[in-house]
Design a protein around this motif. Structure first.
Motif, short mmCIF file in Angstrom:
data_model
loop_
_atom_site.label_atom_id
_atom_site.label_comp_id
_atom_site.label_asym_id
_atom_site.label_seq_id
_atom_site.Cartn_x
_atom_site.Cartn_y
_atom_site.Cartn_z
N GLY A 297 0.84 -1.19 0.00
CA GLY A 297 0.00 0.00 0.00
C GLY A 297 0.87 1.23 0.00
O GLY A 297 2.05 1.16 0.34
N TRP B 134 -5.70 0.60 7.80
CA TRP B 134 -5.66 -0.24 6.60
C TRP B 134 -6.34 -1.57 6.90
O TRP B 134 -6.25 -2.07 8.02
CB TRP B 134 -4.21 -0.53 6.20
CG TRP B 134 -3.43 0.68 5.79
CD1 TRP B 134 -2.86 1.59 6.63
CD2 TRP B 134 -3.14 1.11 4.48
NE1 TRP B 134 -2.21 2.57 5.91
CE2 TRP B 134 -2.36 2.29 4.58
CE3 TRP B 134 -3.43 0.62 3.20
CZ2 TRP B 134 -1.90 2.98 3.46
CZ3 TRP B 134 -2.97 1.29 2.09
CH2 TRP B 134 -2.22 2.47 2.23
N GLU C 140 -6.90 -8.02 -0.57
CA GLU C 140 -6.28 -6.78 -1.01
C GLU C 140 -6.10 -5.87 0.19
O GLU C 140 -6.90 -5.91 1.12
CB GLU C 140 -7.19 -6.06 -2.04
CG GLU C 140 -7.19 -6.74 -3.38
CD GLU C 140 -8.17 -6.07 -4.35
OE1 GLU C 140 -8.74 -5.03 -3.99
OE2 GLU C 140 -8.36 -6.63 -5.43
N ARG D 69 -6.24 -2.24 1.64
CA ARG D 69 -6.85 -0.95 1.30
C ARG D 69 -6.82 -0.01 2.48
O ARG D 69 -6.97 -0.43 3.62
CB ARG D 69 -8.31 -1.16 0.90
CG ARG D 69 -8.45 -1.87 -0.40
CD ARG D 69 -9.61 -1.33 -1.18
NE ARG D 69 -9.92 -2.27 -2.26
CZ ARG D 69 -11.05 -2.93 -2.33
NH1 ARG D 69 -11.98 -2.74 -1.41
NH2 ARG D 69 -11.27 -3.76 -3.31
N GLU D 70 -6.67 1.25 2.19
CA GLU D 70 -6.74 2.25 3.25
C GLU D 70 -8.22 2.56 3.49
O GLU D 70 -8.97 2.82 2.56
CB GLU D 70 -6.00 3.51 2.86
CG GLU D 70 -5.88 4.48 4.00
CD GLU D 70 -5.12 5.75 3.65
OE1 GLU D 70 -4.47 5.79 2.61
OE2 GLU D 70 -5.21 6.71 4.44
N GLU D 71 -8.64 2.51 4.78
CA GLU D 71 -10.05 2.69 5.08
C GLU D 71 -10.34 4.10 5.60
O GLU D 71 -11.28 4.74 5.17
CB GLU D 71 -10.47 1.70 6.16
CG GLU D 71 -10.21 0.26 5.78
CD GLU D 71 -11.47 -0.44 5.38
OE1 GLU D 71 -12.37 -0.53 6.22
OE2 GLU D 71 -11.55 -0.89 4.22
#
Lengths: 346, 958
Positions: free
Chosen positions: B68, B100, B110, B112-114
Motif C-alpha cells: 500500500g 488499513w 487486497e 486498502r486504506e479505510e
C-alpha cells in the motif's frame, strides 16, 4: 584579353587538363584564376571541377564563353542568378534580404565543390512569421555550429496570453554552417525539426532529434527578428518551378516548396566494405535493385548538377512518390544526390 | 511523422495485439528502500514494513505479500496491527493515523486504506499537545490509546477514529497521587510507552520519558500504582503473567518492577546495566521472555559502551549464561520476537527474533543452539554489494536448476533449518510457468543467482570471482575475529557490505548458457572469466591469456587502473561455477560487451579499444581487432575509471558521514541521525543546483563524426551461423557493433568436433558496415529464411527450437540508438528501416527479442522486439517489418539508473531497479504474468485462541 580556341565536345577531358590549357593559352602558368562561363540563361557560373566543366561543355551552343578572373581580386558574388542579364527578377528581390547591402558581405572561401549549404523552404505554406530552414550538412566539413536552450514564449490561447515553454537557439558558433547561412539567429524559437513539432518535447529530446537529422536538418523557427520575413507575393505560389534558376547559396537561398516530405529519406547512405575492399554504398534492396555499375553511371551523370541545380527535378519526382515502410522505392534522381556520401571516408 | 498518420489500421491485427500485449507492473522484489517502521501480527502471522516514502508492505508465507502507499508519501513512523483483526494502523511523520484493512475481493485479499485521522487539540494549543508518540491498540479492538508529547493520552474509537474526549487520560489526573517532591522534580512530559496488562485488559501501563511509570485503571479512571524511575525512560515490557514488568533506560540500564496489590509505590526489584560500568548508550527496546526451563530470555536493543562500541547497531540476547550481542551492518529500525501467542500457554518460549535493519532483514533462530540466522525467502538485500549489471535466463532446464541449487545449499550450511516463521496467509497464485534465473553482477566481484520464477526473488547461489585474483583485501577481513572471552560478545550478522575494496573486481557483463552450464563473466579491469559448473570442490590452475586490443598501435599510454594481478598456482574453488580460463584485455579497460557460443566453444569480448575472440577449448586467442580511432585520446586514458573514482570518493565521504553519526536516542535520535544525512544531502543538492544556475543549460547541435570520442567502444557482440560471403554456404560468424555506428562481421572456421583440438579456429574479416548516422550500435540480430531470429547456441541440439531456415535468404537487423535497419545477406543491401530518434526524439537504451504468446489461443506466438528508450518508454516493434505495435510509459525519464538497469526476459517480462535494493518486475505479455495473489483468512475471532492458518504452514514448508 580574349582568346579563342576549340575543344572536342565528345572528349572534353578533365578539369585539371582544361585549367592547364587555359593557363597555357593565356600564358599565365603560375597565376591562380577563377574560371566561369555563361549558361543559356545568361548566368555566370563557375567551372572548378570535372562535373561542372562537363556540364559547361555540354551546354556550349556551339560557343562557350569562358570568363577568367585572377583569384586575388575575384568578386565571388558575381556568380549566380541574373548576374549577366541584370534583368529585373521579382523573386530574387524578394528573397534577397533587405539588409543584404548594408551588411558586410559574408566572404565564403572558394569552395572546392559548389553545393547548396542552406535554403529557406516551404515559404508558400508557412505563416509569414515562421521560417523553415534547411541545412545541407552533407558534403561540407563545416560544423552545424549552434546550440539550443530551454526558454518560454508568449502565445495567444483561448484563455488569453500564456507563457509556454519552448526551445530557442542560444548560440551560433562563428564560422559554423548555421551562422554562415545567416538564416538562423540567437533567440529564434525552434518550432519543428524535420516536420516534427517540438512542443511538449524536452531539450534533450530536441537535441537528439536534431542530431539524428543532422545530415539533412530542416528547422522551422520563429525568428526573433521578424523584420526580415519573406513578404508573401502572389507569384510565389508556384515557387517550386523557380528553383531551376541557380542561385548563390550564401546570399540568395532557394525556395523549395514541399521539399520536406520528399527529402525525408534522403539523409544518409550506409557504407559497406567487403573483404577489406573499397568502401561502397549500400544499395537499396528494392524490387528494382540496381547493379553497382549503373549506380556509378548515374552518379556521374547526375552530379553535373551538383551545387547549381540542387533541386527541382528530384523534388518534383519525389514529392509524388510514396515511401512505404517495407520497401523504400527511391528514385535514382534523388539517390544520386547522396552519392556524394562516398567522399566521406571511414 | 507520416508513418504514424497512416499506419494501416488492420482490425484483425489490432485485435491480435490486444491478445498479445499488455503492460503491468506486477511486483517489487528485494528489500524496501529506506525502511522506517516495523509491525507484526502474532494473530495473522504477518509482518508489515513501512518506508520513508510512505509505502507499507505486508509479508507472510512466501508468496504472500501486499503493498500500500500513503497518498502523502510521508515517512511511516509506527505500525500497529489491531489485535485479532485483519487491520492495522500506521502513524506518519505528519502525525496522521491511517487504518488499513485486508479485505477479500474476487477470491484474493487486497490491502486498502479505510480511514485517516489527524488528532486535533483544543484551539490554541501547541502542536506538541497532540503530537503522537505512542500508540496502543486495545485488545477490545474498539479503541486506540494515543500517547502524546504533552503527556496526555487520547482515546479514539475504531474504526471511525472518533475522539472519545471524556476518556482522555490527562497528565494532571496521573500526577494527583504522585508524591509532591517527585512531581516537582519531574513533570510527566512525553508519553514514551503504553502497554496493556497481559491478563487484565482494564489496566494499562504508562511510561513517561522522565522516568515515571504508572498503572492506570481504565474502569475507575485512576492510577493504581506508581513507579518512580530515576532514569530517563526508553521503553517498557510486561512479563507474560503480568506480575512484573521491565523498563529500559537512556543510560543503558534496565529495571524490573514488581506489581502487587498491597504496595502502590513499589521499589525496583533489580537494576542492571549489562555493558557497564562505563557510560553506555540507551537501551531503546526490551523483551522479557519466559521459558519452560525457567531461564528467561532478555533481549534488548542498544546499551553498548558509549566510548568503544557506541557506533555498533546491536541487539543483545541474554539467556542464562549465554549472551550474544548481534552486530548489524546497518542501523536497526525495529525488531520483534516471535513467541507462543496462545493465551493459554504458560510460557513465551520465543522461537525467533526478526530484526529490520536499514539495509536488510535478519531473522535469528532462538530455538537452535548457537542462534543461527534463518535464510529469508524474500526481502533479499539485492544491494549487499552494489549491483553493476544483470542478466536474465528464461526456462532453465531442470538439471541445471538442481545443480545450481545444490551448489547454493552447500554455501548455506550455516543457516538455520527452521522453517520460515512468518507464515501467515495463503499463496493462491498459480505455479510459475517456468524456472527463471536472474543473475546480478556486483561491485565486489560476485555474481548472485536468483530464483526469479515467482513472486519471491530468492537467492540460490553466490559466485565469487575474487579468488582468481590477488587483491589487497583479506578475504577473512569481514569475519568475526573476536575470541571467546571478548566483551561485549559481539557477533556480526547480515550480508550487507556495500564497500568494495577493489572496484576493478566489479562484474560488468554476464552470459550463461543454460544448456551447457558454461558461464562467462567480465569485469571492470578487462578480465573475462569462462567457467564451468562442477558439483564438487576442486583445486586447479586457471589458464591465463592476455588480449592486446591495441595491437600495433603505437604511442598510446593507458592512464586508467592497472590490470588485476592473478594468483599463481592452483586455486581451490568450492562446488559450483569454477573458472578455468581467464582472459585479460590490455589496456585493462572495462569490458563493454560479451558473447559466448557454447557449441563452438568461443567467447568474444569487447572494450572501448576493440574486441577479441577466444577459443576456450584450445585456450587460444583467435584474433583481436582494434576499433580505436587514432585520435581518440579519451578512450585511451580511461576516463571511465575516472568517473568510477569520483563515484568511489563520493561513497567514501558518505561512509564518513555514516561513521560520524552519533547514534543517540531512539525516536528523536533516530530521526536526528537521518536529518543529519538529509542536511548533508540538501546542502549538496543546493550546491549542485547553484552550479547549474550559473551555467545555463544549452545543448550543442552537431553531427557525429568519425573523430568523436569513444567511437571505437564495442557495444554489442553476436554469434551467428549465416550466409556471410555467398548465398550457397553458411558459416559461423562473429558480429560486433561500435559506438560510432560501425558493424564488423568476421567469418569463422570452426573445425569439426573430431578435429576440434587439432586444428585452429580461424577468423577473417568479411564485412564492415558504416552506418551513416553514426549512432551507437546497440543490437545485432540475424533473421533466418522465415524471418525468425536465429536460435541460441545448443537450443536446436536440445530440441527446444526448430532448426533455422537455411534455405531462404537471411536478413541482418542492426539496431542503433537511433534507428532499426534491416539488410539482406550475404550481399548487404538495405531493405527497410525505422527511424526512432529523428521522429520522436528518443533513443534506444535496451533491445531484446521477446516471444509473445496469445492469451486466447495456445498455438499462436510471435517474436517482436522489446525496446526501452532513454525516456523510459517501452515500445514493442514487430519483426521483420519493424512496425511499432504499442508503447507504454514505464520508467520516469529522470530515473537514469532505473533505465540503465532494465533487463528484458525472452518472454516479455522485465526487471529494473527502483532503488539500489529493489527490482520492479513488469510484464508486457498477456500470457506470462507473475504477480502476487494470496488470501489472508480471518482466523476465528470469537474463540480467543489463535487458530493457525494450516495452509500457510504448508506453504512455508514447501
Amino acid at each position: 584579353e580574349f582568346r579563342r580556341f576549340s575543344l572536342e565536345r565528345s572528349k572534353p577531358g578533365k578539369f585539371e587538363e582544361f585549367y592547364g590549357l587555359l593557363q597555357h593559352v593565356h600564358k599565365i602558368p603560375n597565376v591562380d584564376v577563377l574560371v566561369g562561363y555563361t549558361d543559356i540563361h545568361g548566368d555566370l557560373l563557375p567551372i572548378n571541377n570535372d562535373d561542372n566543366y562537363h556540364k559547361a561543355v555540354s551546354t556550349a551552343n556551339p560557343l562557350l564563353r569562358i570568363f577568367i578572373q585572377r583569384k586575388e581580386d575575384a568578386d565571388y558574388s558575381a556568380f549566380g542568378t541574373d548576374t549577366m542579364t541584370r534583368k529585373k527578377n521579382v523573386l530574387s528581390n524578394v528573397l534577397r534580404p533587405d539588409n543584404h547591402k548594408k551588411k558586410p558581405h559574408i566572404v565564403i572561401s572558394m569552395p572546392q565543390d559548389f553545393r547548396p549549404v542552406s535554403s529557406i523552404i516551404d515559404v508558400d505554406i508557412l505563416p509569414e512569421t515562421h521560417r523553415r530552414v534547411r541545412l545541407y550538412k552533407y558534403g561540407t566539413d563545416k560544423p552545424l555550429g549552434f546550440y539550443i536552450r530551454d526558454g518560454s514564449s508568449v502565445r495567444v490561447t483561448p484563455h488569453g496570453l500564456e507563457k509556454v515553454p519552448g526551445i530557442f537557439i542560444s548560440r551560433l558558433v562563428p564560422g559554423g554552417l548555421a551562422q554562415s547561412t545567416g538564416l538562423l539567429a540567437v533567440n529564434d524559437e525552434v518550432l519543428e525539426v524535420n516536420g516534427i513539432e517540438v512542443s511538449g518535447k524536452s531539450l534533450d529530446q530536441v537535441t537528439d532529434m536534431m542530431i539524428a537529422n543532422s545530415r539533412n536538418l530542416i528547422i522551422t523557427v520563429r525568428p526573433a527578428n521578424q523584420r526580415n520575413n519573406v513578404v508573401r507575393n502572389s507569384r510565389t505560389s508556384g515557387s517550386s518551378g523557380q528553383s531551376t534558376e541557380s542561385s548563390l547559396p550564401s546570399s540568395t537561398p532557394n525556395i523549395l516548396a514541399n521539399f520536406l516530405q520528399g527529402e525525408e529519406e534522403s539523409d544518409e547512405e550506409d557504407i559497406i566494405i567487403e573483404d577489406s575492399g573499397e568502401p561502397q554504398q549500400i544499395p537499396k534492396a528494392a524490387p528494382t535493385s540496381e547493379s553497382l555499375e549503373s549506380l556509378t553511371q548515374i552518379e556521374l551523370h547526375e552530379s553535373t548538377q551538383n551545387g547549381f541545380l540542387p533541386s527541382s527535378e528530384m523534388n518534383l519526382n519525389h514529392s509524388a512518390g510514396s515511401i512505404s515502410m517495407e520497401y523504400e522505392v527511391q528514385d535514382q534522381d534523388h539517390k544520386s544526390l547522396e552519392e556524394d556520401g562516398t567522399i566521406i571516408t571511414l | 511523422m507520416r508513418r504514424f498518420l497512416r499506419p494501416g489500421h488492420d482490425p484483425v491485427r489490432e485485435r491480435l495485439k490486444r491478445d498479445l500485449f499488455q503492460f503491468n507492473k506486477t511486483v517489487e522484489h528485494g528489500f524496501p528502500h529506506q525502511p522506517s517502521a516495523l509491525g507484526y501480527s502474532p494473530f495473522l502471522h504477518l509482518m508489515a514494513i513501512g518506508t520513508r516514502s510512505g509505502a507499507i508492505k505486508l509479508y507472510g508465507a512466501p508468496g504472500v505479500e501486499f503493498m500500500g502507499l500513503h497518498e502523502e508519501n510521508n515517512t511511516v513512523m509506527q505500525i500497529h496491527f489491531i489485535p485479532d483483526q485483519c487491520q492495522l494502523v500506521t502513524l506518519l511523520d505528519d502525525n496522521s493515523l491511517h487504518l488499513w484493512s485486508l479485505k477479500q475481493h474476487s477470491g484474493a485479499s487486497e490491502l486498502r486504506e479505510e480511514h485517516r485521522f489527524t488528532l486535533k487539540g483544543p484551539p490554541g494549543s501547541p502542536p506538541s499537545a497532540t503530537q503522537i508518540t505512542a500508540v496502543l491498540p486495545h485488545s477490545s479492538r474498539e479503541v486506540l490509546y494515543l500517547g502524546t508529547e504533552s503527556g496526555n493520552i487520547f482515546v479514539v474509537e475504531l474504526p471511525s477514529f472518533r475522539l472519545l474526549e471524556d476518556r482522555t487520560i490527562t497528565s494532571e489526573a496521573v500526577l494527583q497521587r504522585v508524591p509532591e517532591d517527585y512531581c516537582n522534580r519531574r513533570s510527566c512530559e512525553l508519553v514514551e510507552a503504553l502497554r496493556e496488562h497481559p491478563k487484565n485488559p482494564d489496566q494499562i501501563l504508562i511510561g513517561y520519558s522522565r522516568g515515571l511509570i504508572v498503572v492506570w485503571d481504565l474502569q475507575n479512571n485512576k492510577v493504581t500504582h506508581h513507579f518512580l524511575g530515576s532514569q530517563q525512560l526508553e521503553n517498557l515490557y510486561w512479563q507474560r503473567d503480568g506480575s512484573k514488568f521491565i523498563s529500559c533506560h537512556y543510560d543503558g540500564s534496565y529495571t524490573q518492577w514488581p506489581l502487587s496489590s498491597d504496595n502502590r509505590q513499589p521499589e525496583p526489584l533489580e537494576n542492571t546495566m549489562p555493558y557497564g560500568p562505563f557510560p553506555c548508550k540507551a537501551i531503546s527496546k526490551i523483551y522479557w521472555q519466559t521459558t519452560k526451563n525457567g531461564l528467561p530470555y532478555i533481549i534488548f536493543q542498544g546499551g553498548m559502551p558509549r566510548a568503544s562500541y557506541g557506533d555498533r547497531h546491536s541487539i543483545s540476547v541474554v539467556h542464562g549464561s549465554q549472551q550474544t550481542a548481534f552486530d548489524f551492518t546497518s542501523r536497526v529500525i525495529d525488531f520483534f520476537i516471535i513467541f507462543s501467542s496462545e493465551p493459554a500457554a504458560e510460557f513465551d518460549d520465543p522461537s525467533a527474533m526478526v530484526v529490520l535493519a536499514e539495509e536488510e532483514l535478519v531473522v535469528i533462530d532462538l530455538k537452535t543452539a548457537g542462534w543461527p540466522a534463518v535464510h529469508p525467502p524474500y526481502l533479499a538485500s539485492l544491494h549487499c554489494s552494489a549491483i553493476t549489471c544483470s542478466h536474465h535466463v528464461s526456462n532453465i532446464p531442470l538439471k541445471l536448476w538442481e545443480r545450481i541449487i545444490s551448489a547454493g545449499s552447500k554455501q548455506n550450511i550455516h543457516y538455520s533449518s527452521m522453517p520460515w516463521p512468518i507464515d501467515g496467509g495463503t499463496n493462491i497464485a498459480p505455479d510459475p510457468p517456468q524456472r527463471d534465473l536472474l543473475l546480478t553482477g556486483h561491485e565486489d566481484g560476485t555474481v548472485r543467482f536468483w530464483d526469479a520464477s515467482g513472486v519471491c526473488l530468492h537467492l540460490l547461489y553466490k559466485l565469487s570471482t575474487v579468488r582468481v585474483f590477488l587483491t589487497d583485501a583479506d578475504p577473512n577481513d569481514n569475519m568475526n575475529t573476536l575470541g571467546e572471552d571478548e566483551w561485549p560478545p559481539l557477533r556480526k550478522v547480515g550480508t550487507f557490505d556495500p564497500y568494495s575494496d577493489d572496484p576493478r573486481l566489479g562484474i560488468q557483463k554476464i552470459y550463461l548458457c543454460k544448456y551447457s552450464g558454461y558461464l562467462t563473466v567480465a569485469g571492470t579491469a578487462g578480465q573475462v572469466l569462462v567457467m564451468e559448473l562442477n558439483d564438487e570442490d576442486a583445486e586447479h590452475v586457471v589458464d591465463h591469456a592476455e588480449a592486446d586490443l591495441l595491437q600495433d598501435q603505437e604511442g598510446y599510454r593507458w592512464k586508467g587502473h592497472e590490470k588485476l594481478k592473478t594468483r599463481d598456482g592452483p586455486v581451490r574453488f568450492e562446488a559450483g561455477f569454477q573458472p578455468f580460463v581467464l582472459v585479460q584485455c590490455q589496456p585493462p579497460a572495462v569490458v563493454t560487451s560479451l558473447a559466448l557460443h557454447s557449441e563452438w566453444k568461443l567467447v568474444a569480448f569487447g572494450t572501448s579499444h576493440g574486441f577479441g575472440l577466444f577459443d576456450h577449448q584450445q585456450k587460444r586467442l583467435v584474433f583481436v581487432k582494434c576499433t580505436l580511432h587514432p585520435s581518440d585520446q579519451l578512450a585511451l586514458e580511461g576516463p571511465l575509471s575516472r568517473v568510477k573514482s569520483l563515484k568511489k570518493s563520493l561513497r567514501q565521504s558518505f561512509r564518513r558521514i555514516r561513521r560520524s553519526r552519533v547514534s543517540s536516542r531512539k525516536r528523536r535520535g533516530g530521526s536526528g541521525n537521518t536529518s543529519e544525512v538529509q542536511e548533508a544531502n540538501a546542502k549538496f543538492d543546493q550546491e549542485a543546483l547553484q552550479e547549474m544556475e550559473l551555467a545555463p543549460v544549452q545543448r550543442k547541435i552537431e553531427a557525429r563524426s568519425a573523430e568523436d570520442s569513444f567511437t571505437g567502444f564495442v557495444r554489442t557482440l553476436y554469434f551467428a551461423d549465416t550466409f556471410l560471403r555467398d548465398s550457397s554456404r553458411h558459416c559461423p560468424s562473429l558480429w560486433a557493433g561500435t559506438n560510432g555506428g560501425t558493424v564488423y562481421a568476421f567469418s569463422l572456421r570452426v573445425p569439426p568436433a573430431e578435429r576440434r583440438m587439432d586444428e585452429p579456429v580461424r577468423a577473417e574479416q568479411a564485412k564492415e558496415i558504416q552506418l551513416m548516422h553514426r549512432a551507437p550500435v546497440v543490437g545485432i540480430l540475424v533473421l533466418d529464411g522465415r524471418s525468425t531470429p536465429l536460435p541460441e547456441p545448443l537450443e536446436v541440439a536440445h530440441d527446444l527450437s526448430k532448426s533455422p531456415d537455411m534455405q531462404g535468404s537471411h536478413q541482418l537487423l542492426v539496431v542503433s540508438e537511433e534507428q532499426f535497419k534491416v539488410f539482406t545477406l550475404p550481399k548487404v543491401s538495405s531493405k527497410l528501416k525505422l527511424k526512432l530518434t529523428a521522429l520522436e526524439g528518443c533513443r534506444v537504451r535496451k533491445v531484446t527479442v521477446a516471444n509473445f504468446g496469445s492469451c486466447k489461443t495456445d498455438d499462436y506466438s510471435e517474436n517482436d522486439l522489446a525496446v526501452l528508450t532513454n525516456l523510459g518508454d517501452i515500445q514493442i516493434i514487430s519483426l521483420p517489418f519493424l512496425k511499432l505495435q504499442i508503447r507504454y510509459p514505464c520508467i520516469r525519464k529522470e530515473d537514469v539508473s532505473g533505465i540503465a538497469s532494465c533487463v528484458f526476459t525472452k518472454y516479455g517480462q522485465g526487471f529494473y531497479l527502483i532503488s539500489p535494493s529493489e527490482f520492479e518486475r513488469f510484464s508486457l505479455s498477456t500470457k506470462w504474468l507473475v504477480e502476487p495473489r494470496c488470501v489472508v483468512d480471518m482466523p476465528e475471532v470469537t474463540s480467543n485462541n489463535h487458530v493457525h492458518n494450516k495452509s500457510g504452514m504448508e506453504n512455508a514448508a514447501r
